[in-house]
Scaffold this active site. Structure first.
Site, short mmCIF file in Angstrom:
data_model
loop_
_atom_site.label_atom_id
_atom_site.label_comp_id
_atom_site.label_asym_id
_atom_site.label_seq_id
_atom_site.Cartn_x
_atom_site.Cartn_y
_atom_site.Cartn_z
N HIS A 98 0.83 -1.19 0.00
CA HIS A 98 0.00 0.00 0.00
C HIS A 98 0.87 1.25 0.00
CE1 HIS A 98 -2.81 2.89 2.28
NE2 HIS A 98 -3.17 2.87 1.01
N LEU A 99 1.56 1.50 1.10
CA LEU A 99 2.40 2.70 1.18
C LEU A 99 3.81 2.41 1.65
CD1 LEU A 99 -0.11 5.36 2.53
CD2 LEU A 99 0.74 5.09 0.21
N CYS B 102 0.03 0.46 9.74
CA CYS B 102 -0.19 1.81 9.19
C CYS B 102 -1.64 2.01 8.76
CB CYS B 102 0.75 2.06 8.02
SG CYS B 102 2.50 2.02 8.47
N HIS B 103 -2.18 1.11 7.96
CA HIS B 103 -3.54 1.30 7.43
C HIS B 103 -4.38 0.03 7.52
CE1 HIS B 103 -1.12 4.50 5.52
NE2 HIS B 103 -2.15 5.22 5.91
N GLY B 104 -3.89 -1.01 8.17
CA GLY B 104 -4.70 -2.18 8.45
C GLY B 104 -4.73 -3.27 7.39
#
Length: 181
Positions: free
Chosen positions: A121-122, A145-147
């Site tokens: 993702h990132l 970070c975002h799951g």
């Protein structure tokens, strides 16, 4: 007299040919010596080439354990999967996954999973390498970070990550000696 002129003409052509070939050879060597530094500077530096591949001995990694190696500045997760983890990864139909890929396509030996430990993702580093880490619903890795959640084959199962964890180029040199890169 005519025969003598013909012999003299043959010798001149022979000298001319020799000078032509010698000049061509010197020109080719000179051109190669000028071009060589430009070609050589395109090769990777010695420190970069040294990081191109790494060898890891997996003798001490027990089933259920994971280790992290650094390769090209990125963490590489190596998990010695248990039979339960292998069966769990192999029973999932690739068609039901966001990034369809079977477990067999991601491993060379079913007991060893090798993936780049960077969330797609990132770019965060997912948790799940230590026994005490949160591994998410699918028992693989969890990106704090975002799951994003990955299964025991490193495939994305839930969250914003668009792709599975990357499988680097690797090969087994011996039964438990792997070369990554």
């Amino acid at each position: 007299m005519a025969q003598q002129n013909a012999t003299l003409s043959d010798k001149q052509e022979t000298r001319r040919d020799f000078l032509f070939l010698a000049t061509g050879a010197i020109g080719a060597v000179g051109t190669a010596s000028l071009i060589w530094p430009f070609i050589k500077q395109m090769n990777p530096a010695a420190d970069v080439a040294a990081l191109a591949s790494i060898e890891i001995n997996l003798d001490k990694v027990q089933p259920g354990q994971s280790i992290t190696a650094m390769w090209r500045g990125k963490p590489v997760f190596i998990r010695h999967r248990t039979q339960e983890e292998i069966q769990q990864a192999q029973t999932i139909s690739p068609d039901t996954l966001p990034d369809p890929q079977s477990d067999q396509e991601r491993v060379q030996k079913p007991e060893w999973l090798i993936v780049v430990g960077v969330c797609t993702h990132l770019g965060c580093v997912p948790l799940g390498q230590k026994n005490t880490d949160q591994k998410g619903e699918y028992g693989g890795w969890y990106c704090p970070c975002h799951g994003s959640q990955y299964d025991t084959s490193g495939r994305i199962r839930k969250g914003p990550a668009p792709k599975n964890l990357e499988v680097p180029t690797y090969s087994f040199i011996q039964d438990k000696l792997v070369r990554i890169g």
